[in-house]
Design a protein around this motif. Structure first.
Motif, mmCIF file in Angstrom:
data_model
loop_
_atom_site.group_PDB
_atom_site.id
_atom_site.type_symbol
_atom_site.label_atom_id
_atom_site.label_comp_id
_atom_site.label_asym_id
_atom_site.label_seq_id
_atom_site.Cartn_x
_atom_site.Cartn_y
_atom_site.Cartn_z
ATOM 1 N N UNK A 66 0.860 -1.188 0.000
ATOM 2 C CA UNK A 66 0.000 0.000 0.000
ATOM 3 C C UNK A 66 0.892 1.233 0.000
ATOM 4 N N UNK A 67 0.621 2.155 -0.899
ATOM 5 C CA UNK A 67 1.292 3.453 -0.917
ATOM 6 C C UNK A 67 0.260 4.470 -0.445
ATOM 7 N N UNK A 68 0.488 4.995 0.739
ATOM 8 C CA UNK A 68 -0.497 5.906 1.337
ATOM 9 C C UNK A 68 -0.398 7.324 0.812
ATOM 10 N N UNK A 69 0.732 7.703 0.230
ATOM 11 C CA UNK A 69 0.926 9.089 -0.211
ATOM 12 C C UNK A 69 1.382 9.160 -1.664
ATOM 13 N N UNK A 70 0.534 8.714 -2.599
ATOM 14 C CA UNK A 70 0.948 8.843 -3.996
ATOM 15 C C UNK A 70 1.042 10.315 -4.381
ATOM 16 N N UNK A 71 1.959 10.615 -5.277
ATOM 17 C CA UNK A 71 2.129 12.001 -5.733
ATOM 18 C C UNK A 71 1.804 12.072 -7.213
ATOM 19 N N UNK A 72 1.680 13.256 -7.707
ATOM 20 C CA UNK A 72 1.437 13.435 -9.133
ATOM 21 C C UNK A 72 -0.017 13.735 -9.433
ATOM 22 N N UNK A 73 -0.331 13.591 -10.680
ATOM 23 C CA UNK A 73 -1.654 13.959 -11.173
ATOM 24 C C UNK A 73 -2.657 12.826 -10.979
#
Length: 146
Positions: A66-73
């Motif tokens: 699990x990636x809790x803090x995805x970045x980008x659009x």
């Protein structure tokens, strides 16, 4: 006698740590709650990733996180995503090989890594590039190579 006392002390320590998982406000409780929430997200992310496969119940998963803090659009930003690899069956009933996936359980979105592009197929190249960008920003938090 000394070994018995040390053994009992070890058992008591283990029981006290396990008991902390049930006491709200403790670090162990928060960690147990986070692990339970992650397991729910992973199960839903795997369901989303498998739904586009030929035989969803036969899907195999590995390296799922699990990636809790995805970045980008959009569409991955703003909510936890589930990332990993999935292996599905082909038309002959054999497993085709693991490919990466990204799924957003809260948005109901999922994407499988497209097959490699052949020379001159700009659409396939663009699809593969967009997936790699999504993987780096959605799953690796922007810390990786496209």
């Amino acid at each position: 006698m000394r070994h018995l006392v040390l053994g009992l002390a070890g058992v008591a320590a283990a029981l006290s740590v396990a008991a902390c998982e049930k006491i709200p406000g403790t670090k162990a409780y928060a960690s147990a709650q986070q692990a339970a929430a992650d397991q729910k997200l992973i199960a839903e992310g795997q369901r989303i990733a498998a739904r586009d496969l030929r035989d969803p119940p036969a899907a195999q998963f590995r390296e799922v996180f699990v990636q809790r803090n995805p970045v980008g659009a959009a569409p991955w930003a703003g909510a936890p995503v589930v990332c990993g690899e999935v292996n599905g069956k082909n038309a002959y009933g054999a497993y085709a090989g693991f490919v990466r996936f990204i799924a957003s359980p809260s948005k109901g979105l999922g994407e499988l890594e497209p097959p490699p592009a052949t020379e001159g197929d700009t659409q396939a190249f663009n699809d593969a590039l967009l997936f790699r960008i999504s993987w780096v920003f959605g799953c690796l938090g922007g810390k990786g190579k496209v």
